[in-house]
Design an enzyme around this catalytic site. Structure first.
Site, PDB file in Angstrom:
ATOM      1  N   ASP A  59      89.937 -22.597  76.213  1.00 16.54           N
ATOM      2  CA  ASP A  59      91.356 -23.529  75.939  1.00 16.54           C
ATOM      3  C   ASP A  59      91.208 -23.035  73.525  1.00 16.54           C
ATOM      4  O   ASP A  59      91.156 -22.061  74.035  1.00 16.54           O
ATOM      5  CB  ASP A  59      89.785 -24.848  75.379  1.00 16.54           C
ATOM      6  CG  ASP A  59      89.781 -25.595  76.798  1.00 16.54           C
ATOM      7  OD1 ASP A  59      90.348 -25.283  78.101  1.00 16.54           O
ATOM      8  OD2 ASP A  59      88.667 -25.935  76.802  1.00 16.54           O
ATOM      9  N   ARG A  96      89.921 -19.579  81.926  1.00 19.31           N
ATOM     10  CA  ARG A  96      90.772 -20.675  81.520  1.00 19.31           C
ATOM     11  C   ARG A  96      90.436 -20.486  79.855  1.00 19.31           C
ATOM     12  O   ARG A  96      89.174 -21.718  79.881  1.00 19.31           O
ATOM     13  CB  ARG A  96      91.681 -21.576  81.912  1.00 19.31           C
ATOM     14  CG  ARG A  96      92.355 -21.324  83.096  1.00 19.31           C
ATOM     15  CD  ARG A  96      93.755 -22.591  83.926  1.00 19.31           C
ATOM     16  NE  ARG A  96      92.798 -23.705  84.173  1.00 19.31           N
ATOM     17  CZ  ARG A  96      92.959 -24.547  84.288  1.00 19.31           C
ATOM     18  NH1 ARG A  96      94.124 -24.698  84.745  1.00 19.31           N
ATOM     19  NH2 ARG A  96      92.173 -25.298  84.942  1.00 19.31           N
ATOM     20  N   ARG A 111      81.141 -26.145  75.319  1.00 20.14           N
ATOM     21  CA  ARG A 111      80.645 -27.132  73.794  1.00 20.14           C
ATOM     22  C   ARG A 111      80.179 -28.323  73.422  1.00 20.14           C
ATOM     23  O   ARG A 111      80.201 -28.819  72.743  1.00 20.14           O
ATOM     24  CB  ARG A 111      82.474 -27.364  74.140  1.00 20.14           C
ATOM     25  CG  ARG A 111      82.923 -26.316  73.130  1.00 20.14           C
ATOM     26  CD  ARG A 111      84.854 -26.370  73.609  1.00 20.14           C
ATOM     27  NE  ARG A 111      85.141 -27.262  72.752  1.00 20.14           N
ATOM     28  CZ  ARG A 111      86.694 -27.849  72.860  1.00 20.14           C
ATOM     29  NH1 ARG A 111      86.868 -26.991  73.232  1.00 20.14           N
ATOM     30  NH2 ARG A 111      86.959 -28.864  71.280  1.00 20.14           N
TER      31      ARG A 111
END
Length: 251
Positions: A52, A50, A198
């Site tokens: 973002d 998934r 990140r």
């Protein structure tokens, strides 16, 4: 019935991630619509991950059970006919019926792009983080080396309503290199937590700023507290680069 595996690529700038959202356009929604037009009805899609909002994919894998006997090469052409320009099917192959794009995945590799020069590049807006201060890659690679191995990455995960579960991940590669003014951080692992890459990048930038030393990364890991790590770097620089399966799957 056939189980087919699509290898796709997409520009995530205009999408709220992969997964279908109630009030926003997601890549999955657009891909399902194209499949519905090709097959007559949209099958249930199994995705490798998934991504973002704003995250890109150079390689993203989707499996689906289909009933139509359309050759894979024709499926590629038909899907690309109905998909918008920012999503493309790269290849398609048949896989065993018990294959699942997510659960059969052996690992993934991400690349994070940093445009490292004082002057911004307007053509990279939305596609790389502009960071104008000098980056010492030797220092940053010493820090990144501490990511490698099996660790509890709680400090590198944004906590939300999802079940936390097992927070241990095994990182097999974490290194930075420069291509002109572009610095690329490449990281591979058997799996990733929410915002893990990140936050890894944000923590490396803390090292670059002198707010952490490379030798403090193990301490950040051991604390298992989100506040111990650096900020979450913007989504624009993140790319899902490769998805790993057993060799006989991808051919």
């Amino acid at each position: 019935m056939r189980n087919v595996l699509f290898r796709i690529s997409y520009d995530g700038s205009g999408y709220h991630g992969w997964q279908v959202q109630k009030n926003a356009v997601a890549v999955q929604e657009v891909f399902q619509q194209a499949m519905g037009r090709v097959l007559g009805k949209a099958p249930d899609l199994k995705a490798c991950s998934r991504t973002d909002t704003g995250v890109h994919a150079l390689q993203f894998c989707v499996s689906a059970i289909v009933e139509r006997d359309i050759p894979c090469e024709r499926l590629v052409a038909a899907m690309n006919h109905f998909l918008p320009p920012d999503i493309a099917v790269l290849s398609c192959c048949e896989v065993p019926l018990d294959f699942h794009a997510r659960y059969s995945c052996r690992g993934k590799e991400y690349v994070y792009k940093i445009w490292n020069t004082p002057v911004r590049n307007p053509f990279l807006n939305g596609y790389a983080l502009h960071y104008w201060y000098p980056l010492d890659l030797e220092k940053l690679n010493r820090a990144a080396a501490h990511y490698v191995g099996a660790h509890d990455f709680t400090s590198f995960c944004t906590l939300d309503s999802r079940d936390r579960g097992d927070m241990v991940r095994t990182v097999t590669k974490a290194q930075l290199h420069r291509e002109g003014d572009m610095v690329l951080f490449t990281v591979a692992a058997d799996g990733f937590l929410y915002n893990m890459v990140r936050i890894m990048v944000g923590t490396l930038l803390r090292v670059a700023q002198g707010k952490l030393t490379p030798e403090q990364i193990p301490e950040v890991l051991e604390k298992r507290e989100r506040s111990a790590a650096g900020p979450t770097a913007p989504a624009c620089g993140l790319y899902l680069n490769r998805v790993f399966y057993d060799e006989d799957v991808m051919g």
